[in-house]
Write a protein that holds these residues in place. Structure first.
Motif, short mmCIF file in Angstrom:
data_model
loop_
_atom_site.label_atom_id
_atom_site.label_comp_id
_atom_site.label_asym_id
_atom_site.label_seq_id
_atom_site.Cartn_x
_atom_site.Cartn_y
_atom_site.Cartn_z
N MET A 127 52.24 25.44 -6.56
CA MET A 127 51.86 26.69 -6.01
C MET A 127 52.77 27.15 -5.06
SD MET A 127 48.12 27.55 -4.23
CE MET A 127 48.61 27.55 -2.45
N MET A 128 52.87 28.61 -5.05
CA MET A 128 53.91 29.07 -4.18
C MET A 128 53.13 30.23 -3.45
SD MET A 128 57.33 31.07 -5.13
CE MET A 128 58.79 31.36 -3.78
N TYR B 202 49.12 35.82 -0.75
CA TYR B 202 48.45 35.57 -2.13
C TYR B 202 49.06 34.26 -2.47
CZ TYR B 202 46.69 40.17 -2.33
OH TYR B 202 46.22 41.49 -2.07
N GLY B 203 48.24 33.25 -3.22
CA GLY B 203 48.58 32.07 -3.80
C GLY B 203 49.15 32.40 -5.25
N ILE B 204 50.35 32.18 -5.37
CA ILE B 204 50.92 32.19 -6.76
C ILE B 204 51.20 31.00 -7.46
CG2 ILE B 204 52.78 33.58 -8.04
CD1 ILE B 204 51.17 35.40 -6.39
N LEU B 205 50.89 31.07 -8.90
CA LEU B 205 51.42 29.73 -9.75
C LEU B 205 52.40 30.06 -10.37
CD1 LEU B 205 50.73 27.06 -10.75
CD2 LEU B 205 49.22 28.09 -12.47
N ILE B 206 53.63 29.48 -10.45
CA ILE B 206 54.72 29.75 -11.24
C ILE B 206 54.83 28.66 -12.18
CG2 ILE B 206 57.38 30.03 -11.33
CD1 ILE B 206 56.05 32.06 -9.56
N GLN B 207 55.14 29.14 -13.65
CA GLN B 207 54.95 28.08 -14.69
C GLN B 207 56.36 28.64 -15.56
OE1 GLN B 207 51.19 29.05 -16.65
NE2 GLN B 207 50.67 26.99 -15.94
N TYR B 208 57.19 27.70 -15.72
CA TYR B 208 58.51 27.82 -16.28
C TYR B 208 58.21 27.34 -17.74
CZ TYR B 208 60.48 28.08 -11.78
OH TYR B 208 60.50 28.64 -10.43
N GLN B 209 58.51 28.54 -18.82
CA GLN B 209 58.27 28.04 -20.19
C GLN B 209 59.41 27.12 -20.82
OE1 GLN B 209 57.11 31.63 -22.03
NE2 GLN B 209 55.16 31.73 -20.76
N ALA C 60 53.72 33.80 -14.09
CA ALA C 60 53.39 33.96 -12.60
C ALA C 60 51.97 34.55 -12.62
CB ALA C 60 54.42 34.67 -11.92
N CYS C 61 50.98 33.99 -11.88
CA CYS C 61 49.75 34.48 -11.81
C CYS C 61 49.30 34.41 -10.50
CB CYS C 61 48.66 33.95 -12.71
SG CYS C 61 48.69 32.24 -12.59
N VAL C 62 48.27 35.24 -9.98
CA VAL C 62 47.72 35.32 -8.84
C VAL C 62 46.49 34.38 -8.73
CG1 VAL C 62 46.53 36.71 -6.68
CG2 VAL C 62 48.63 37.51 -8.06
#
Length: 122
Positions: free
Chosen positions: A1-2, A17-24, A31-33
């Protein structure tokens, strides 16, 4: 989480805001909040994804928000505490514990003998 800070030019306040970063595997970045179901983007890199989220949040900030709600837990007494230490002055307590231990040992031996009798070939 970033965590990233979103600054709206119309307001001077900052919100974090907490942002979830996912590398495909295909190189794109999702990226989603966290906590906002419909606030998700896909971009070429992390920086672009965060910029897109910032734009999306500034559009949506007028009709949604994330708030913290503090709920106090009720402090109910553990119902078993009233029994704690009830045998501390009982002179027969250790003897009773020894008796229970011995009865359990005898029962276990009896069950082991029955099991051997049942499983042994005739």
């Amino acid at each position: 989480m970033m965590t990233t800070e979103i600054i709206n030019e119309n307001h001077t306040e900052k919100q974090t805001y907490g942002i979830l970063i996912q590398y495909q595997d295909n190189g794109l970045v999702n990226a989603c909040v966290l906590g906002w179901q419909n606030c998700q983007v896909t971009a070429e890199n992390k920086q672009e994804a965060l910029q897109q989220l910032q734009q999306l949040l500034s559009i949506n900030e007028n009709n949604q928000e994330i708030v913290s709600l503090e709920v106090k837990k009720s402090q109910k007494e553990n119902p078993w505490l009233k029994f704690a230490g009830m045998f501390k002055d009982d002179l027969l307590f250790d003897e009773m514990q020894d008796f229970i231990t011995e009865e359990r040992r005898k029962e276990k031996e009896k069950l082991e003998v029955e099991y051997v009798e049942l499983t042994s070939p005739e």
